[in-house]
Design a protein around this motif. Sequence first.
Motif, PDB file in Angstrom:
ATOM      1  N   ASP A 104       0.824  -1.200   0.000  1.00 38.51           N
ATOM      2  CA  ASP A 104       0.000   0.000   0.000  1.00 38.51           C
ATOM      3  C   ASP A 104       0.864   1.259   0.000  1.00 38.51           C
ATOM      4  O   ASP A 104       0.501   2.283  -0.548  1.00 38.51           O
ATOM      5  N   LYS A 105       2.008   1.191   0.655  1.00 40.49           N
ATOM      6  CA  LYS A 105       2.903   2.340   0.734  1.00 40.49           C
ATOM      7  C   LYS A 105       3.649   2.494  -0.580  1.00 40.49           C
ATOM      8  O   LYS A 105       4.282   1.562  -1.048  1.00 40.49           O
ATOM      9  N   SER A 106       3.579   3.675  -1.186  1.00 43.68           N
ATOM     10  CA  SER A 106       4.192   3.914  -2.490  1.00 43.68           C
ATOM     11  C   SER A 106       5.464   4.734  -2.350  1.00 43.68           C
ATOM     12  O   SER A 106       5.639   5.485  -1.391  1.00 43.68           O
ATOM     13  N   LYS A 107       6.325   4.586  -3.329  1.00 39.10           N
ATOM     14  CA  LYS A 107       7.505   5.427  -3.443  1.00 39.10           C
ATOM     15  C   LYS A 107       7.253   6.441  -4.546  1.00 39.10           C
ATOM     16  O   LYS A 107       6.588   6.140  -5.537  1.00 39.10           O
ATOM     17  N   PHE A 108       7.798   7.634  -4.388  1.00 43.16           N
ATOM     18  CA  PHE A 108       7.644   8.682  -5.388  1.00 43.16           C
ATOM     19  C   PHE A 108       9.033   9.099  -5.843  1.00 43.16           C
ATOM     20  O   PHE A 108       9.803   9.685  -5.089  1.00 43.16           O
ATOM     21  N   ILE A 109       9.344   8.765  -7.091  1.00 37.52           N
ATOM     22  CA  ILE A 109      10.682   8.983  -7.636  1.00 37.52           C
ATOM     23  C   ILE A 109      10.706  10.292  -8.422  1.00 37.52           C
ATOM     24  O   ILE A 109       9.935  10.466  -9.381  1.00 37.52           O
ATOM     25  N   PRO A 110      11.557  11.250  -8.031  1.00 35.23           N
ATOM     26  CA  PRO A 110      11.620  12.508  -8.780  1.00 35.23           C
ATOM     27  C   PRO A 110      12.080  12.284 -10.211  1.00 35.23           C
ATOM     28  O   PRO A 110      12.961  11.462 -10.472  1.00 35.23           O
ATOM     29  N   VAL A 111      11.449  13.012 -11.140  1.00 34.40           N
ATOM     30  CA  VAL A 111      11.811  12.949 -12.557  1.00 34.40           C
ATOM     31  C   VAL A 111      12.069  14.376 -13.025  1.00 34.40           C
ATOM     32  O   VAL A 111      11.139  15.127 -13.320  1.00 34.40           O
ATOM     33  N   SER A 112      13.329  14.758 -13.060  1.00 30.81           N
ATOM     34  CA  SER A 112      13.691  16.120 -13.450  1.00 30.81           C
ATOM     35  C   SER A 112      13.621  16.281 -14.968  1.00 30.81           C
ATOM     36  O   SER A 112      13.511  15.304 -15.713  1.00 30.81           O
ATOM     37  N   LYS A 113      13.705  17.540 -15.416  1.00 29.57           N
ATOM     38  CA  LYS A 113      13.715  17.796 -16.858  1.00 29.57           C
ATOM     39  C   LYS A 113      14.925  17.122 -17.511  1.00 29.57           C
ATOM     40  O   LYS A 113      14.818  16.546 -18.592  1.00 29.57           O
ATOM     41  N   GLU A 114      16.085  17.213 -16.847  1.00 30.12           N
ATOM     42  CA  GLU A 114      17.272  16.568 -17.402  1.00 30.12           C
ATOM     43  C   GLU A 114      17.127  15.055 -17.400  1.00 30.12           C
ATOM     44  O   GLU A 114      17.568  14.368 -18.317  1.00 30.12           O
ATOM     45  N   GLY A 115      16.504  14.511 -16.338  1.00 31.38           N
ATOM     46  CA  GLY A 115      16.291  13.081 -16.268  1.00 31.38           C
ATOM     47  C   GLY A 115      15.388  12.585 -17.383  1.00 31.38           C
ATOM     48  O   GLY A 115      15.624  11.527 -17.972  1.00 31.38           O
ATOM     49  N   LEU A 116      14.337  13.364 -17.673  1.00 29.59           N
ATOM     50  CA  LEU A 116      13.455  12.996 -18.774  1.00 29.59           C
ATOM     51  C   LEU A 116      14.237  12.898 -20.076  1.00 29.59           C
ATOM     52  O   LEU A 116      14.119  11.925 -20.823  1.00 29.59           O
ATOM     53  N   LYS A 117      15.057  13.908 -20.325  1.00 32.39           N
ATOM     54  CA  LYS A 117      15.764  13.989 -21.601  1.00 32.39           C
ATOM     55  C   LYS A 117      16.947  13.030 -21.675  1.00 32.39           C
ATOM     56  O   LYS A 117      17.118  12.323 -22.680  1.00 32.39           O
ATOM     57  N   ARG A 118      17.763  12.968 -20.610  1.00 27.92           N
ATOM     58  CA  ARG A 118      19.050  12.280 -20.673  1.00 27.92           C
ATOM     59  C   ARG A 118      19.035  10.883 -20.052  1.00 27.92           C
ATOM     60  O   ARG A 118      20.037  10.185 -20.092  1.00 27.92           O
ATOM     61  N   LEU A 119      17.881  10.493 -19.485  1.00 31.64           N
ATOM     62  CA  LEU A 119      17.740   9.142 -18.935  1.00 31.64           C
ATOM     63  C   LEU A 119      16.667   8.349 -19.671  1.00 31.64           C
ATOM     64  O   LEU A 119      16.906   7.266 -20.167  1.00 31.64           O
ATOM     65  N   HIS A 120      15.466   8.929 -19.720  1.00 33.36           N
ATOM     66  CA  HIS A 120      14.322   8.184 -20.224  1.00 33.36           C
ATOM     67  C   HIS A 120      14.166   8.280 -21.740  1.00 33.36           C
ATOM     68  O   HIS A 120      14.128   7.262 -22.437  1.00 33.36           O
TER      69      HIS A 120
END
Length: 522
Positions: A104-120
């Motif tokens: 039930d307990k969720s984790k919330f992972i930050p997704v930065s603008k750089e992370g969107l572009k350079r990771l995902h």
Amino acid sequence: MSITGIARKFFAPRWRELERHNNEAEELQRAVLSHLVARAKDTEWGRYHHYGQMKTYDDFVKGCPLNSYEELKGYIDRMRHGEQDVLWPGRVKWYAKSSGTTNDKSKFIPVSKEGLKRLHYRGGTDVVAYYLRNNPQSRMFDGRGLILGGSHQPNYNLPGSLVGDLSAILIENINPVVNMVRVPSKQTALLSDFELKRDRIAREALTKNVTNLSGVPSWMLSVLNRVMELSGKTHLEEVWPNLEVFFHGGVAFTPYREQYQQLITSPKMHYMETYNASEGFFGIQDDPNDRSMLLMLDYDCFYEFVEAPPSAPEGATIDSSLNSKTIEAPSGAVGGAIPLWGVEKGKNYAMIISTSCGLWRYMIGDTIQFTSTNPYKFIISGRTKSFINAFGEELIVDNAEQGLAYACRQTGAQVLEYTAAPVFMDARAKCRHQWLIEFSQPPQDLQQFARLLDERLQQVNSDYEAKRYKDITLQPLEVIAARKGLFNDWLKQKGKLGGQHKVPRLSNSRDHIEELLTLNEK
């Protein structure tokens, strides 16, 4: 020239850059670490850990601790409430709701603008780059891509702060040009009710020229089955004659492969595995003849590894061992972890990442085994919290997948979903493993299936074999056939139907399986 032919020219320069993964791995990773540390030196985290004075990998290890989600949770909560320059420069708007567990307990992972572009997005681009390189006759861009996604919603009711499945975040922020070659519509893709979304996706895609699929195998299969119901066809290529590839990830493909091959009989169909998670995009199956994946080394992700302990206390997990400092540093490790250039083939490692989303020396929760170190290629062997070691048997998910695949081949069965847990002691003081399996094609003889599964597990895992010796420690495993739809009903009950949510495969605890067994009787 076709649209795909034009697109190939766009990807050609990247093919040359990717060759650096073969012989410049350490240089690539050291450059990534330097970049990340330099970008974050003026954040609260960076100032506290003296990022401005870090010059080497050893400096980073000495100055920055290993972290679980609990260590970073307070920082992330403040970021979600709008604080900036905490773990990463600026304000982070998006947070991926982790689907690594069904707690039930969720984790919330930050997704930065750089992370969107350079990771995902970089990962998604490279998947296509490798596919086009391996398939020069591809016409995938001459049709539509069916892409499954989750949903998102306001975060703490604060303007400009959103949480959701990673797939929904990617769809929301994707280049508008991509929306011209994808299906379903953005409105349908972001629906939160999976059963409604499943029907709408199938109806919207039915008449389109779909050439490629992207998503989690279990949920994609559900959508494709609805497409077949609506079309009345026998095979999917009768609906989409130009379908050529399924880019899949999120869960192991092994239990679903046979079902896809029966659904799609076209010889031109391809399957390509990816390792993308809420925390980043890490691996790509660059060679269709090799089930292992290439570790992507020039994204905004620096990798470290902790060797999984040879044994753990009853009820313990690799995560808890890390937090209690019971993991001894492997040979060549600094501070309990080793960089990429210190790993060895065949060993089971828990993966630790540092990224441009503000995750610092963070245990992601997956375990991997390297199959090659030149280049660095690997298979996902399991989860740090998804294994059974109640009696010293060290059973991991990769063992389970191999065992199930063997039993299915021998009996003609097909597995849709499964979970397993130990029975510590029954009324006759006997211990065993208990498997709850939902079959799409059940075996004629369930006991034979169980025996074959048990035999194969002994062949691929010497610890399990030792504990099964003469039935002294462990009795033969038990397989219980689940009713149709059980696992979906369980996920729906928890509000986790669809998206990237997964069924826990193996557990030292009986919590999940007891809930499922109770629901199985209703």
